[in-house]
Design an enzyme around this catalytic site. Structure first.
Site, PDB file in Angstrom:
ATOM      1  N   CYS A 132       0.839  -1.202   0.000  1.00 15.54           N
ATOM      2  CA  CYS A 132       0.000   0.000   0.000  1.00 15.54           C
ATOM      3  C   CYS A 132       0.871   1.248   0.000  1.00 15.54           C
ATOM      4  CB  CYS A 132      -0.923  -0.010   1.220  1.00 15.54           C
ATOM      5  SG  CYS A 132      -1.919   1.477   1.390  1.00 15.54           S
ATOM      6  N   CYS A 135      -0.370   4.177   2.087  1.00 18.33           N
ATOM      7  CA  CYS A 135      -0.172   4.038   3.536  1.00 18.33           C
ATOM      8  C   CYS A 135       1.268   4.287   3.921  1.00 18.33           C
ATOM      9  CB  CYS A 135      -0.485   2.622   4.001  1.00 18.33           C
ATOM     10  SG  CYS A 135      -1.999   1.970   3.386  1.00 18.33           S
ATOM     11  N   ASP A 136       2.176   3.697   3.177  1.00 21.24           N
ATOM     12  CA  ASP A 136       3.547   3.584   3.663  1.00 21.24           C
ATOM     13  C   ASP A 136       4.543   4.466   2.916  1.00 21.24           C
ATOM     14  OD1 ASP A 136       2.339   1.697   5.253  1.00 21.24           O
ATOM     15  OD2 ASP A 136       2.870   0.031   3.959  1.00 21.24           O
TER      16      ASP A 136
END
Lengths: 302, 109
Positions: A132, A135-136
């Site tokens: 992701c 997200c990261d």
């Protein structure tokens, strides 16, 4: 007894809830997390009609949930552990032991990212291995990362990562991309993105953090190590169909087979969205199938 | 609605609130821009209610508190870490269902 139980709160499930609600069916939508599904991890949606300037995955899901709740059936947090055929309907058992009786079930359980299945992947998940980018990505500011894959998701996420990382290597097993042309053009013209063609990742290197990837050139067999601090894997998805694998017919990749009314091989069970066998897995097809499934339920119950 | 039983922890009070806590503590490392963090939020809320008095449920915003995530090598969110007596008992990365988290919690309660 419910008329319809919808399992999964992504776009397909939310659309099914909206249509079931407006048809005044007695229904319930169960989502194990918060509604949204894979759209929640999508940075920006540019191909959903009605939003000419694009919309974030967050916002789109919020709007869909609000709209579904306005008309619909109740939306509840819960995880289904078993579906049993009983009489003319079904008994659905939740992970907390609760039993729900329903005449029909719409399976909108979606899909999950596929793993590479190489050494180091599992050990380093969350420690540099990611599925992701939205997200990261921010954890990799000014670092070098690899993106594995050549489809829409891989290329879109590689472009997104240019906001943070100083260098992105896209590792792809073929010598051309599968991604739509507009994404390809953006990626090719971005100086931070470099392509490593005809290559596969054999191992993810590092003890406690990702330190690199071992790459094999598929034509020459040459092995090389590339130093990166992050590896983002986008090599497709697997359907979440374990729940129904013994109840309905699946295709050879475990996606649920349906007719054009979204009816599965078992009467009373319908499927919609990314868990269904079909050529195009997109938000636009998911919502259409959710609506069709709810319509089919209404039709078949009459 | 977020549960009132969830405590917010920071780099400054992490030692006191988590490592030296009497009860086991489950810390949810999250950020506002993270979709799966949002997805997992209702599950964390439920756990805070259900495990009240048995496990402390805490949240740490990784944007505002960079030191602690760095210390535990966190490069993905959501990450849940379960601490008991200052030691990491379990670390879960990514949005998972309630059952997975409860399995982890069963090791300490």
């Amino acid at each position: 007894m419910l008329d319809v139980l919808i399992i999964g709160g992504g776009p397909a499930g939310l659309a099914a809830a909206l249509y079931a609600g407006r048809a005044q069916l007695k229904g319930l939508l169960l989502e194990k997390l918060s509604p949204g599904g894979q759209v929640l991890v999508t940075d920006f949606v540019e191909n959903y009609p009605g939003f000419p300037d694009g919309i974030t995955g967050f916002e789109l899901v919020d709007k869909m949930s609000q709209q579904a709740k306005k008309f619909a059936v109740e939306i509840k947090n819960g995880e289904v552990s078993e579906i049993k055929k009983e009489g003319h309907g079904f008994v659905v058992i939740l992970s907390n032991g609760e039993r729900i009786e329903t005449k029909t079930v719409i399976v909108a359980t979606g899909a999950t990212h596929r793993n590479l299945g190489v050494k180091g992947e599992r050990k380093l998940t969350g420690k540099g291995v990611s599925y992701c980018a939205t997200c990261d990505g921010p954890f990799f500011r000014d670092q070098e990362v690899a993106v594995v894959g050549g489809g829409d998701s891989a290329i879109q996420e590689a472009i997104f990562l240019t906001k943070f990382a100083k260098k992105i290597y896209v590792i792809h097993r073929r010598d051309e991309l599968r991604a739509v042309k507009i994404l390809q053009e953006r990626a090719f013209s971005n100086p931070k993105i470099e392509f490593i063609w005809d290559s596969v990742v054999e191992e993810i290197l590092g003890e406690n953090q990702v330190e690199g990837v071992r790459i094999r050139h598929v034509k020459t067999g040459a092995i090389s190590d590339l130093s990166v601090q992050g590896v983002f894997i986008f090599i497709g998805i697997e359907p979440n169909t374990t729940l129904v694998k013994d109840l309905v017919k699946l295709d050879d990749r475990n996606f649920i087979k349906t007719d054009e009314w979204m009816r599965t091989s078992l009467k009373g069970i319908y499927a919609a969205g990314d868990c269904r066998s079909k050529p195009l897995l997109q938000i636009i097809t998911a919502v259409a199938e959710g609506a069709t499934a709810a319509f089919a339920v209404q039709h078949d119950l009459e | 609605m977020a549960s009132e039983k969830i405590i917010q922890v920071t780099d400054n009070d992490f030692e006191e609130s988590v490592l030296k806590a009497e009860l086991p503590v489950l810390v949810d490392f999250w950020a506002a821009w993270c979709g799966p963090c949002r997805a997992i939020a209702p599950v964390i809320d439920q756990l805070a209610e259900e495990y009240d008095g048995k496990v402390k449920i805490a949240k740490m915003n990784v944007d505002e508190n960079p030191a602690t995530p760095g210390r535990y090598g966190i490069r993905a969110i959501p990450t849940l870490i379960l601490f008991k007596d200052g030691i990491v008992v379990e670390q879960i990365t990514g949005a998972v269902g309630k059952a997975v988290i409860e399995t982890a919690l069963s090791k300490v309660v």
